[in-house]
Design a protein around this motif. Structure first.
Motif, PDB file in Angstrom:
ATOM      1  N   GLY A   1       3.224  17.685  -5.278  1.00 37.06           N
ATOM      2  CA  GLY A   1       1.821  17.539  -5.659  1.00 37.06           C
ATOM      3  C   GLY A   1       1.498  16.384  -6.587  1.00 37.06           C
ATOM      4  N   TYR A   2       2.494  15.527  -6.877  1.00 38.49           N
ATOM      5  CA  TYR A   2       2.198  14.359  -7.705  1.00 38.49           C
ATOM      6  C   TYR A   2       1.384  13.349  -6.907  1.00 38.49           C
ATOM      7  CZ  TYR A   2       5.717  16.165 -10.891  1.00 38.49           C
ATOM      8  OH  TYR A   2       6.421  16.968 -11.754  1.00 38.49           O
ATOM      9  N   LYS A   3       0.524  12.628  -7.610  1.00 32.47           N
ATOM     10  CA  LYS A   3      -0.144  11.475  -7.022  1.00 32.47           C
ATOM     11  C   LYS A   3       0.815  10.294  -7.177  1.00 32.47           C
ATOM     12  CE  LYS A   3      -4.321  12.762  -5.744  1.00 32.47           C
ATOM     13  NZ  LYS A   3      -4.824  12.492  -4.380  1.00 32.47           N
ATOM     14  N   LEU A   4       1.026   9.544  -6.107  1.00 29.83           N
ATOM     15  CA  LEU A   4       2.009   8.458  -6.094  1.00 29.83           C
ATOM     16  C   LEU A   4       1.309   7.128  -5.842  1.00 29.83           C
ATOM     17  CD1 LEU A   4       4.740  10.161  -3.867  1.00 29.83           C
ATOM     18  CD2 LEU A   4       4.453  10.343  -6.348  1.00 29.83           C
ATOM     19  N   TYR A   5       1.661   6.138  -6.648  1.00 30.43           N
ATOM     20  CA  TYR A   5       1.027   4.823  -6.540  1.00 30.43           C
ATOM     21  C   TYR A   5       2.090   3.726  -6.569  1.00 30.43           C
ATOM     22  CZ  TYR A   5      -3.132   7.513  -7.696  1.00 30.43           C
ATOM     23  OH  TYR A   5      -4.140   8.448  -7.679  1.00 30.43           O
ATOM     24  N   GLY A   6       1.687   2.543  -6.152  1.00 31.00           N
ATOM     25  CA  GLY A   6       2.563   1.378  -6.215  1.00 31.00           C
ATOM     26  C   GLY A   6       1.942   0.285  -7.064  1.00 31.00           C
ATOM     27  N   LEU A   7       2.779  -0.403  -7.839  1.00 31.54           N
ATOM     28  CA  LEU A   7       2.353  -1.570  -8.613  1.00 31.54           C
ATOM     29  C   LEU A   7       3.462  -2.604  -8.481  1.00 31.54           C
ATOM     30  CD1 LEU A   7       0.377  -2.966 -10.528  1.00 31.54           C
ATOM     31  CD2 LEU A   7       1.581  -1.888 -12.439  1.00 31.54           C
ATOM     32  N   SER A   8       3.203  -3.625  -7.665  1.00 26.98           N
ATOM     33  CA  SER A   8       4.300  -4.527  -7.294  1.00 26.98           C
ATOM     34  C   SER A   8       3.914  -5.992  -7.421  1.00 26.98           C
ATOM     35  CB  SER A   8       4.712  -4.253  -5.841  1.00 26.98           C
ATOM     36  OG  SER A   8       5.832  -5.038  -5.490  1.00 26.98           O
ATOM     37  N   ASN A   9       4.874  -6.797  -7.884  1.00 24.58           N
ATOM     38  CA  ASN A   9       4.762  -8.250  -7.778  1.00 24.58           C
ATOM     39  C   ASN A   9       5.233  -8.642  -6.381  1.00 24.58           C
ATOM     40  OD1 ASN A   9       3.944  -8.390 -10.416  1.00 24.58           O
ATOM     41  ND2 ASN A   9       5.848  -9.238 -11.217  1.00 24.58           N
ATOM     42  N   TRP A  10       4.288  -9.061  -5.550  1.00 25.18           N
ATOM     43  CA  TRP A  10       4.633  -9.384  -4.162  1.00 25.18           C
ATOM     44  C   TRP A  10       3.562 -10.312  -3.602  1.00 25.18           C
ATOM     45  CZ3 TRP A  10       8.271  -5.453  -1.857  1.00 25.18           C
ATOM     46  CH2 TRP A  10       8.868  -5.929  -0.690  1.00 25.18           C
ATOM     47  N   SER A  11       3.978 -11.258  -2.814  1.00 26.67           N
ATOM     48  CA  SER A  11       3.023 -12.166  -2.171  1.00 26.67           C
ATOM     49  C   SER A  11       2.121 -11.404  -1.201  1.00 26.67           C
ATOM     50  CB  SER A  11       3.790 -13.254  -1.413  1.00 26.67           C
ATOM     51  OG  SER A  11       2.967 -13.839  -0.422  1.00 26.67           O
ATOM     52  N   ALA A  12       0.844 -11.729  -1.235  1.00 30.01           N
ATOM     53  CA  ALA A  12      -0.106 -11.104  -0.302  1.00 30.01           C
ATOM     54  C   ALA A  12       0.200 -11.495   1.140  1.00 30.01           C
ATOM     55  CB  ALA A  12      -1.534 -11.519  -0.669  1.00 30.01           C
ATOM     56  N   GLU A  13       0.895 -12.616   1.338  1.00 32.81           N
ATOM     57  CA  GLU A  13       1.217 -13.073   2.698  1.00 32.81           C
ATOM     58  C   GLU A  13       2.408 -12.330   3.286  1.00 32.81           C
ATOM     59  OE1 GLU A  13       0.654 -17.582   3.328  1.00 32.81           O
ATOM     60  OE2 GLU A  13       1.051 -17.361   1.181  1.00 32.81           O
ATOM     61  N   THR A  14       3.357 -11.930   2.442  1.00 33.51           N
ATOM     62  CA  THR A  14       4.568 -11.305   2.980  1.00 33.51           C
ATOM     63  C   THR A  14       4.576  -9.784   2.838  1.00 33.51           C
ATOM     64  OG1 THR A  14       5.702 -11.732   0.877  1.00 33.51           O
ATOM     65  CG2 THR A  14       6.028 -13.354   2.646  1.00 33.51           C
ATOM     66  N   PHE A  15       3.788  -9.241   1.889  1.00 35.42           N
ATOM     67  CA  PHE A  15       3.834  -7.791   1.720  1.00 35.42           C
ATOM     68  C   PHE A  15       3.479  -7.025   2.992  1.00 35.42           C
ATOM     69  CE2 PHE A  15       1.905  -3.675   0.639  1.00 35.42           C
ATOM     70  CZ  PHE A  15       3.093  -3.025   0.314  1.00 35.42           C
ATOM     71  N   PRO A  16       2.484  -7.453   3.786  1.00 37.71           N
ATOM     72  CA  PRO A  16       2.165  -6.696   5.007  1.00 37.71           C
ATOM     73  C   PRO A  16       3.354  -6.518   5.952  1.00 37.71           C
ATOM     74  CG  PRO A  16       0.406  -8.245   4.514  1.00 37.71           C
ATOM     75  CD  PRO A  16       1.529  -8.560   3.572  1.00 37.71           C
ATOM     76  N   VAL A  17       4.293  -7.458   5.932  1.00 39.59           N
ATOM     77  CA  VAL A  17       5.494  -7.349   6.777  1.00 39.59           C
ATOM     78  C   VAL A  17       6.335  -6.149   6.332  1.00 39.59           C
ATOM     79  CG1 VAL A  17       7.616  -8.517   7.529  1.00 39.59           C
ATOM     80  CG2 VAL A  17       5.514  -9.844   7.183  1.00 39.59           C
ATOM     81  N   ALA A  18       6.566  -6.052   5.031  1.00 38.06           N
ATOM     82  CA  ALA A  18       7.343  -4.921   4.488  1.00 38.06           C
ATOM     83  C   ALA A  18       6.566  -3.619   4.642  1.00 38.06           C
ATOM     84  CB  ALA A  18       7.667  -5.178   3.021  1.00 38.06           C
ATOM     85  N   ARG A  19       5.272  -3.679   4.411  1.00 36.99           N
ATOM     86  CA  ARG A  19       4.420  -2.476   4.489  1.00 36.99           C
ATOM     87  C   ARG A  19       4.498  -1.854   5.873  1.00 36.99           C
ATOM     88  NH1 ARG A  19       2.502   1.472   5.057  1.00 36.99           N
ATOM     89  NH2 ARG A  19       0.545   2.434   4.423  1.00 36.99           N
ATOM     90  N   ALA A  20       4.503  -2.690   6.905  1.00 34.36           N
ATOM     91  CA  ALA A  20       4.548  -2.190   8.286  1.00 34.36           C
ATOM     92  C   ALA A  20       5.937  -1.703   8.673  1.00 34.36           C
ATOM     93  CB  ALA A  20       4.102  -3.297   9.236  1.00 34.36           C
ATOM     94  N   LYS A  21       6.953  -2.186   7.971  1.00 39.82           N
ATOM     95  CA  LYS A  21       8.342  -1.933   8.366  1.00 39.82           C
ATOM     96  C   LYS A  21       8.895  -0.617   7.810  1.00 39.82           C
ATOM     97  CE  LYS A  21      12.607  -4.739   8.448  1.00 39.82           C
ATOM     98  NZ  LYS A  21      12.760  -5.146   9.849  1.00 39.82           N
TER      99      LYS A  21
END
Length: 199
Positions: A100-120
């Protein structure tokens, strides 16, 4: 503690340029020279803070023309820097979600490359929200990016546990009132969560 905030690279997923550059350089020494002196952490951090890769690559190729091809693949073959999910973390994230915890992300990541990892990687699907430095043009440990997360998701720092593998980022979170843990591996984190009666 109601909310848990995860860094991504080195905590949820294994990102390391050496995964790619071992294939590019025949000599480990030359690879290390390249990754510490040319395409180094400070250079990459500027993309994490919002600089376009096209600009970053072009500027560096002009400075180091003898390494133009190796610089180009930093972006062109970026996906090969991903080594998979950090062992044990996807299961732990899903366990915390079920509790039941709320989970969030806070990351140093390029906006151009993060979508690749996000989809993977499916581990990102468990998160209730995320703030990515390249999209905000802010980068940890700048306090403003932590405040951005708190404001966007209407959170209070004392209600949040922040998990990151960088000592500087952990220290910045603590200064803002977060409980914070420096990440080493999933089993150590589990023990920290048990110590806090969160598991």
């Amino acid at each position: 503690m109601k909310n848990i905030i995860f860094d991504f690279g080195g905590v949820l997923v294994d990102w390391n340029p050496r995964h790619l550059y071992r294939k590019i350089f025949s000599s480990k020494e030359e690879m290390e020279y390249f990754l510490t002196q040319i395409c180094n952490g400070a250079w990459n951090a500027k993309q994490d803070a919002g600089r376009p890769f096209a600009q970053a690559v072009a500027e560096l190729q002009k400075q180091y023309p003898q390494y133009a091809a190796q610089i180009a693949v930093y972006f062109d073959r970026w996906e090969e820097m991903l080594g998979g999910e950090i062992p044990g973390m996807a299961d732990l994230v899903r366990t915390l979600k079920r509790k039941g915890y709320k989970l969030y992300g806070l990351s140093n990541w390029s906006a151009e490359t993060f979508p690749v990892a996000r989809a993977k990687y499916a581990v990102f699907d468990a998160l209730d929200g995320m703030v990515v430095s390249g999209e905000e043009k802010l980068i940890k440990p700048d306090p403003e990016i932590y405040k951005c997360l708190l404001s966007r998701f209407q959170l209070r720092a004392p209600d949040c546990l922040f998990i990151d593998d960088s000592p500087a980022n952990v220290a910045a979170a603590r200064q803002l009132g977060f409980d914070a843990v420096r990440f080493e591996n999933a089993s150590t984190l589990e023990r920290e969560l048990e110590r806090r009666n969160m598991l």
